[in-house]
Enzyme design. Structure first.
Site, PDB file in Angstrom:
ATOM      1  CB  CYS A  74      -0.720   0.015   1.410  1.00 17.13           C
ATOM      2  SG  CYS A  74      -2.034   1.344   1.340  1.00 17.13           S
ATOM      3  CG  HIS A 187      -6.329   0.501  -4.202  1.00 18.36           C
ATOM      4  ND1 HIS A 187      -6.399  -0.222  -4.070  1.00 18.36           N
ATOM      5  CD2 HIS A 187      -8.141  -0.425  -4.811  1.00 18.36           C
ATOM      6  CE1 HIS A 187      -7.424  -0.308  -2.530  1.00 18.36           C
ATOM      7  NE2 HIS A 187      -7.843  -0.067  -2.984  1.00 18.36           N
TER       8      HIS A 187
HETATM    9  N1  DGL Z   1      -3.909   0.897  -2.654  1.00 14.36           N
HETATM   10  C1  DGL Z   1      -3.197   1.972  -1.757  1.00 14.36           C
HETATM   11  C2  DGL Z   1      -2.443   2.510  -1.649  1.00 14.36           C
HETATM   12  O1  DGL Z   1      -2.085   2.404  -2.391  1.00 14.36           O
HETATM   13  C3  DGL Z   1      -4.297   3.268  -0.810  1.00 14.36           C
HETATM   14  C4  DGL Z   1      -5.477   3.494  -1.365  1.00 14.36           C
HETATM   15  C5  DGL Z   1      -6.227   3.909  -0.266  1.00 14.36           C
HETATM   16  O2  DGL Z   1      -6.780   3.104   0.745  1.00 14.36           O
HETATM   17  O3  DGL Z   1      -6.860   4.996  -0.048  1.00 14.36           O
HETATM   18  O4  DGL Z   1      -1.725   3.822  -2.113  1.00 14.36           O
END
Ligand code: DGL
Length: 270
Positions: A74, A187
């Protein structure tokens, strides 16, 4: 044996599954334990302090499992405090930002690199620092795209309004003349088609997922923790485990689509 232990991965939701997908290909013999904090996503608009607290809670949970390494899959959680997690937990911990920055520099010719991510990641300046540390001559153009995470979590990547949202976010980067765009949120590879259509063929989209999986291999190898196999017929697939903090059904549906296998998720409440 320590090499038989699993690799833990965490994200605010389903985004980190893009890193799992690459890890399946790069390290087919490894077992993955994944945590998606779907009850508390999105992390992007939250303060770094809050994201760090959530991440550390999840790490504490993951450290009760039989694991040998943690991948913070993340960007928002990596940007909020990777060095701090590394100083707190007695286990190798990787983030996704440096691998993404490295991958972008392998591709750019114009030395104009775009970065898109959550508000938290973009405000932290973490990508800009990582890129400039590797090559100070590169120009970095950043843009927060907060709605993208909600589009992915709600399985709306094919919806007609998604293209309009993407155009609005990405046009300034296109106009700046970037030739490489870092998908600085785990994402975003799930929206690669629409992002690619808006940016056009001349722009290379870079996801940190593949580079992170490679880095995981290198780290495990150097620590003597790489699972040497031989692997069972179905790889170690049956040993993977998925946890989420929200209802399992939507997580399982997106997980199945993305990983092309049945995903059974277990709910953990904090
Ligand atoms: N997938 C995550 C990232 O790489 C977090 C997205 C989120 O929860 O805002 O930042």
């Amino acid at each position: 044996m320590p090499f038989n232990k699993a690799i833990a991965m965490l994200d605010s939701g389903v985004g980190g599954l893009t890193v799992v997908r690459e890890t399946f290909m790069e390290l087919p013999g490894e077992r993955i334990i994944y945590f998606g904090d779907t009850a508390r996503m999105p992390y992007g608009p939250r303060t770094h302090r809050e994201v760090r607290r959530f991440t550390e809670e999840i790490m504490e949970f993951l450290c009760t499992q039989d694991i040998k390494m943690v991948v913070v899959a993340c960007n928002s959680a990596s940007a909020a405090g990777l060095p701090r997690y590394q100083g707190t937990f007695d286990i190798p911990i990787l983030g996704v930002i440096e691998p993404g920055a490295r991958a972008a520099l392998q591709h750019t010719r114009s030395k104009k690199v775009g970065v898109i991510g959550t508000a938290g990641t973009i405000q932290s300046g973490a990508y800009e620092r990582a890129i400039k540390a590797l090559d100070p001559t590169v120009e970095v153009f950043s843009k927060a795209c907060p709605l993208f995470v909600l589009i992915v979590e709600n399985d709306m990547t094919e919806a007609p309004e998604t293209c309009r949202v993407a155009e609005e976010y990405l046009t300034p980067l296109k106009e700046a003349g970037v030739d490489t765009l870092i998908l600085g949120c785990t994402h975003y590879p799930l929206m690669e088609d629409v992002i690619g259509r808006v940016m056009g063929d001349g722009v290379k989209l870079v996801s940190s997922a593949r580079e992170t999986a490679r880095e995981a291999r290198g780290t495990l190898k150097s620590l003597g923790l790489l699972n040497p196999g031989p692997y069972p017929e179905d790889g170690c697939r049956s040993g993977h485990r998925f946890y989420c903090s929200g209802p399992p059904a939507p997580f399982e549906a997106i997980g199945k689509k993305l990983l092309k296998q049945k995903v059974k998720a277990y709910r953990v409440l904090f």
